[in-house]
Design a protein around this motif. Sequence first.
Motif, mmCIF file in Angstrom:
data_model
loop_
_atom_site.group_PDB
_atom_site.id
_atom_site.type_symbol
_atom_site.label_atom_id
_atom_site.label_comp_id
_atom_site.label_asym_id
_atom_site.label_seq_id
_atom_site.Cartn_x
_atom_site.Cartn_y
_atom_site.Cartn_z
ATOM 1 N N MET A 72 0.044 57.894 -30.976
ATOM 2 C CA MET A 72 0.489 58.428 -30.151
ATOM 3 C C MET A 72 0.948 56.944 -28.748
ATOM 4 N N ALA A 73 0.915 55.346 -29.795
ATOM 5 C CA ALA A 73 0.448 54.119 -29.501
ATOM 6 C C ALA A 73 1.964 54.808 -28.617
ATOM 7 N N LEU A 74 2.533 54.920 -28.943
ATOM 8 C CA LEU A 74 4.688 54.647 -27.640
ATOM 9 C C LEU A 74 4.030 55.339 -26.447
ATOM 10 N N GLY A 75 3.630 56.919 -26.589
ATOM 11 C CA GLY A 75 2.816 57.928 -25.464
ATOM 12 C C GLY A 75 4.630 58.709 -25.420
ATOM 13 N N TYR A 120 10.797 58.940 -24.474
ATOM 14 C CA TYR A 120 11.381 60.030 -24.007
ATOM 15 C C TYR A 120 11.734 60.182 -22.730
ATOM 16 N N ILE A 121 10.796 60.102 -21.847
ATOM 17 C CA ILE A 121 11.628 59.252 -19.719
ATOM 18 C C ILE A 121 12.505 58.330 -20.481
ATOM 19 N N SER A 122 12.273 57.726 -20.721
ATOM 20 C CA SER A 122 13.637 56.755 -20.790
ATOM 21 C C SER A 122 14.883 57.402 -21.047
ATOM 22 N N ALA A 123 15.033 58.334 -22.160
ATOM 23 C CA ALA A 123 15.733 58.759 -22.636
ATOM 24 C C ALA A 123 16.780 59.862 -22.046
ATOM 25 N N SER A 124 15.075 60.093 -20.791
ATOM 26 C CA SER A 124 16.504 61.260 -20.244
ATOM 27 C C SER A 124 16.802 60.333 -18.669
ATOM 28 N N ILE A 125 16.095 59.037 -18.466
ATOM 29 C CA ILE A 125 16.615 58.691 -17.779
ATOM 30 C C ILE A 125 18.135 58.190 -17.926
ATOM 31 N N VAL A 178 15.672 58.024 -30.994
ATOM 32 C CA VAL A 178 16.470 56.732 -31.631
ATOM 33 C C VAL A 178 15.545 55.484 -31.197
ATOM 34 N N LEU A 179 15.192 55.967 -30.069
ATOM 35 C CA LEU A 179 14.443 54.130 -28.803
ATOM 36 C C LEU A 179 13.398 54.520 -29.468
ATOM 37 N N THR A 191 4.993 56.874 -38.510
ATOM 38 C CA THR A 191 4.055 56.707 -37.877
ATOM 39 C C THR A 191 4.144 56.938 -36.605
ATOM 40 N N LEU A 192 3.965 56.139 -35.832
ATOM 41 C CA LEU A 192 4.531 56.020 -33.921
ATOM 42 C C LEU A 192 5.985 56.370 -33.683
ATOM 43 N N THR A 193 6.470 57.500 -34.836
ATOM 44 C CA THR A 193 8.431 57.670 -33.930
ATOM 45 C C THR A 193 7.790 59.191 -34.301
#
Length: 437
Positions: free
Chosen positions: A73-76, A80-85, A121-122, A160-162
């Motif tokens: 869960m390194a990307l946290g 999602y927050i970036s995609a929402s913005i 995607v991000l 894994t990160l995705t």
Amino acid sequence: MIGGFQNIPKIPELKKRILFTLMMLAVYRLGCHIPTPGIDGTALAAFFNAQQGTLFGLFDMFSGGALSQMSVMALGIMPYISASIIIELLSVVIPYLEKLKKEGEQGRKKIVQYTRYGTIVLSVIQGFGIAVGLERMSSPGGAMVVPAGGWGFRLLAVVTLTAGTAFLMWLGEQITERGIGNGISLIIFAGIVAGLPVAVVNTFRLMGTGEIAPFFMVLLLAFMIVVIGVIVFVERGQRRIPVQYAKRVVGRRMYGGQSTHLPLKINTAGVIPPIFASSIIMFPATIANFLNVEKIPWLQAVVNTLSPGHIVYTLIYVAFIFFFCYFYTAVHFNPVDVADNMKRYGGFIPGIRPGKNTAEYIDRVLTRITFAGAIYVSLICILPEILIYRLNVPFYFGGTALLIVVGVAMDTTNQIESHMLTRHYEGFMKKGFGRTR
């Protein structure tokens, strides 16, 4: 307040929601300690110890330490927050997305679906970038973070990160639907407060060694309480513009005629401005870690100037906060749409003509209170710099993390209180903790 907490077990549905939320947050914290395969944990820890004051340190704080451990869960939840913005910003320039925002529940579901796609995607892009970056990283002692690199490791890291971010996104949505509070916000909240016990233990250790005087610690705690009180007061503060609705007859029934108000928050942009400002101003220091800047004197001087504790860094940071406060408020709140909706339903501001004049008046008021909100956010966000670099206080306090923690805590408390009040139980405060001024 104690009586309010005692009433929680008396409401089975509320008790079930709270237990579900705590269980999901425990799953999140457990996932933060599952490492990504193919990484030397010792070399990675040594590398991150030298990354304080860069984007790595900022993202590691929001991920609850998952990035420094390079867990699954390194990307946290940041993708999602970036995609929402990004979706929200695109809705201003793309008519189709703007139309979806006005279509109610069905439009909201479509936007959520696009946000999920954007998150994946991000996550793939960021995961690939992190995988490539990890192959080039080494600890100060020279040990490689990824002993055996190549496309096999890159593909495994991306998947894994995705998957970790997708699971976190699902976890947040489950908390929102079946738990209490906003799931995404609570995940960020849990990641930030996860480091609080360690900070408290280190502070008491410094008191034991005499590096911090007990009297100074008491003053610091009192100052913290005052600042938290200020944050609660300002976040609940509103500028209420009076609105009067004219009477109108539809069939045999009469509608309107009541007086209400249009609430404008002092800090409309929330924590978005300091997050964006921190990301931009920390970017040069992050790039410098991958370059040998010691051999380039002018570049080394630029990096030192844009480091925390320098007056130029503070001024640029505050300027970015002001810019993003106004920018995000302009994107998030459209005075023209508000004025048109008021006019459509027979509403008007006393002394102001409906339509264009109303929109200009709302915009003028919003501009003034946004200026006050930007000052407030700036003062809170430069507190860590004042305490750490000016007063030599070895304790992280204030800034974006404090705004997020207090804001999420207030929002969750309000939702718990709403559940209690709808079932005829007294809330946490007799006068209502969540009431605005």
